[in-house]
Motif scaffolding. Sequence first.
Motif, PDB file in Angstrom:
ATOM      1  N   TRP A 176       7.727   1.834  -0.435  1.00 58.54           N
ATOM      2  CA  TRP A 176       7.084   2.001   0.863  1.00 58.54           C
ATOM      3  C   TRP A 176       7.604   3.295   1.499  1.00 58.54           C
ATOM      4  O   TRP A 176       8.803   3.575   1.488  1.00 58.54           O
ATOM      5  CB  TRP A 176       7.400   0.831   1.792  1.00 58.54           C
ATOM      6  CG  TRP A 176       6.640  -0.412   1.477  1.00 58.54           C
ATOM      7  CD1 TRP A 176       7.054  -1.481   0.735  1.00 58.54           C
ATOM      8  CD2 TRP A 176       5.316  -0.748   1.929  1.00 58.54           C
ATOM      9  NE1 TRP A 176       6.075  -2.453   0.683  1.00 58.54           N
ATOM     10  CE2 TRP A 176       5.006  -2.026   1.417  1.00 58.54           C
ATOM     11  CE3 TRP A 176       4.363  -0.098   2.724  1.00 58.54           C
ATOM     12  CZ2 TRP A 176       3.782  -2.661   1.658  1.00 58.54           C
ATOM     13  CZ3 TRP A 176       3.155  -0.719   2.968  1.00 58.54           C
ATOM     14  CH2 TRP A 176       2.866  -1.983   2.443  1.00 58.54           C
TER      15      TRP A 176
ATOM     16  N   CYS B 278       2.105   2.754   0.636  1.00 60.71           N
ATOM     17  CA  CYS B 278       2.638   1.973  -0.465  1.00 60.71           C
ATOM     18  C   CYS B 278       2.398   2.780  -1.732  1.00 60.71           C
ATOM     19  O   CYS B 278       1.326   3.357  -1.915  1.00 60.71           O
ATOM     20  CB  CYS B 278       1.903   0.638  -0.519  1.00 60.71           C
ATOM     21  SG  CYS B 278       2.223  -0.339  -1.984  1.00 60.71           S
TER      22      CYS B 278
ATOM     23  N   TYR C   4      -1.671  -4.487  -5.931  1.00 60.98           N
ATOM     24  CA  TYR C   4      -1.776  -3.507  -7.000  1.00 60.98           C
ATOM     25  C   TYR C   4      -2.255  -4.148  -8.292  1.00 60.98           C
ATOM     26  O   TYR C   4      -2.045  -5.332  -8.542  1.00 60.98           O
ATOM     27  CB  TYR C   4      -0.442  -2.782  -7.226  1.00 60.98           C
ATOM     28  CG  TYR C   4       0.716  -3.676  -7.603  1.00 60.98           C
ATOM     29  CD1 TYR C   4       1.505  -4.280  -6.624  1.00 60.98           C
ATOM     30  CD2 TYR C   4       1.029  -3.911  -8.937  1.00 60.98           C
ATOM     31  CE1 TYR C   4       2.560  -5.097  -6.966  1.00 60.98           C
ATOM     32  CE2 TYR C   4       2.093  -4.727  -9.287  1.00 60.98           C
ATOM     33  CZ  TYR C   4       2.857  -5.317  -8.301  1.00 60.98           C
ATOM     34  OH  TYR C   4       3.909  -6.134  -8.646  1.00 60.98           O
TER      35      TYR C   4
ATOM     36  N   CYS D 265       0.098  -4.644   0.620  1.00 63.09           N
ATOM     37  CA  CYS D 265      -0.154  -3.739  -0.492  1.00 63.09           C
ATOM     38  C   CYS D 265      -0.344  -4.577  -1.748  1.00 63.09           C
ATOM     39  O   CYS D 265       0.551  -5.331  -2.119  1.00 63.09           O
ATOM     40  CB  CYS D 265       1.024  -2.779  -0.677  1.00 63.09           C
ATOM     41  SG  CYS D 265       0.870  -1.688  -2.099  1.00 63.09           S
TER      42      CYS D 265
ATOM     43  N   GLY E 239      -1.323   4.111  -2.353  1.00 65.99           N
ATOM     44  CA  GLY E 239      -2.456   3.521  -1.675  1.00 65.99           C
ATOM     45  C   GLY E 239      -2.961   4.472  -0.605  1.00 65.99           C
ATOM     46  O   GLY E 239      -2.380   5.540  -0.374  1.00 65.99           O
TER      47      GLY E 239
ATOM     48  N   GLN F  79      -4.188  -0.979   0.018  1.00 69.18           N
ATOM     49  CA  GLN F  79      -3.460  -1.363   1.219  1.00 69.18           C
ATOM     50  C   GLN F  79      -4.418  -1.916   2.268  1.00 69.18           C
ATOM     51  O   GLN F  79      -5.563  -1.489   2.382  1.00 69.18           O
ATOM     52  CB  GLN F  79      -2.728  -0.152   1.805  1.00 69.18           C
ATOM     53  CG  GLN F  79      -1.575   0.311   0.944  1.00 69.18           C
ATOM     54  CD  GLN F  79      -0.759   1.396   1.604  1.00 69.18           C
ATOM     55  OE1 GLN F  79      -0.735   2.527   1.158  1.00 69.18           O
ATOM     56  NE2 GLN F  79      -0.089   1.034   2.700  1.00 69.18           N
TER      57      GLN F  79
END
Lengths: 108, 115
Positions: A35, A89, A25, A23, A99, A6
């Motif tokens: 979220w 996140c 990934y 965010c 995160g 994040q």
Amino acid sequence: EDKVVQSPLSLVVHEGDTVTLNCSYEVTNFRSLLWYKQEKKAPTFLFMLTSSGIEKKSGRLSSILDKKELFSILNITATQTGDSAIYLCAVELNDMRFGAGTRLTVKP
Amino acid sequence: EPEVTQTPSHQVTQMGQEVILRCVPISNHLYFYWYRQILGQKVEFLVSFYNNEISEKSEIFDDQFSVERPDGSNFTLKIRSTKLEDSAMYFCASSQDRNSGNTIYFGEGSWLTVV
């Protein structure tokens, strides 16, 4: 290794400003992206995103997912002091990976 | 609105002692989870539980940890011999099932301090 990153880690704005939280990934077995807002204790649910390009809205908050570029953003418009929190996140895999969060401070 | 409840809200224990954290998930939920958050750090997955057995667990969830659903409502996390580094907020969560679109609901957390 599955990663959820994040940014920014911390953000200070004034009431009325608009903020965008990011965010990204890198995971296997992606199921959904979520979220959460964490104030004092438990994370409270904001959005769950499973499909690319479909914006989800709730009042002044909105979020969208890009599964090709592997990121999501959370927008907050017309921020208020009550929006001050850590925004988490999380990516749902077989388990759920969070995160580190973005700490948002909204000053009057 | 239904909620996940956890007890105790705060526990202080001496190193080496056993601790049991209790959770009552939302009644029609079938999947249960424990997460922890060390102060100032990210929320970390510990374990998920379905149909009276562990379905997933992380590397944090070693032999010191165990989970149990002793009756139809409670879901417990036991730490056998606590260490200083076990000090954290422990969150219980539950969801109706594992399909996309089902929200995971968190309890308010149990703050464990190991001294």
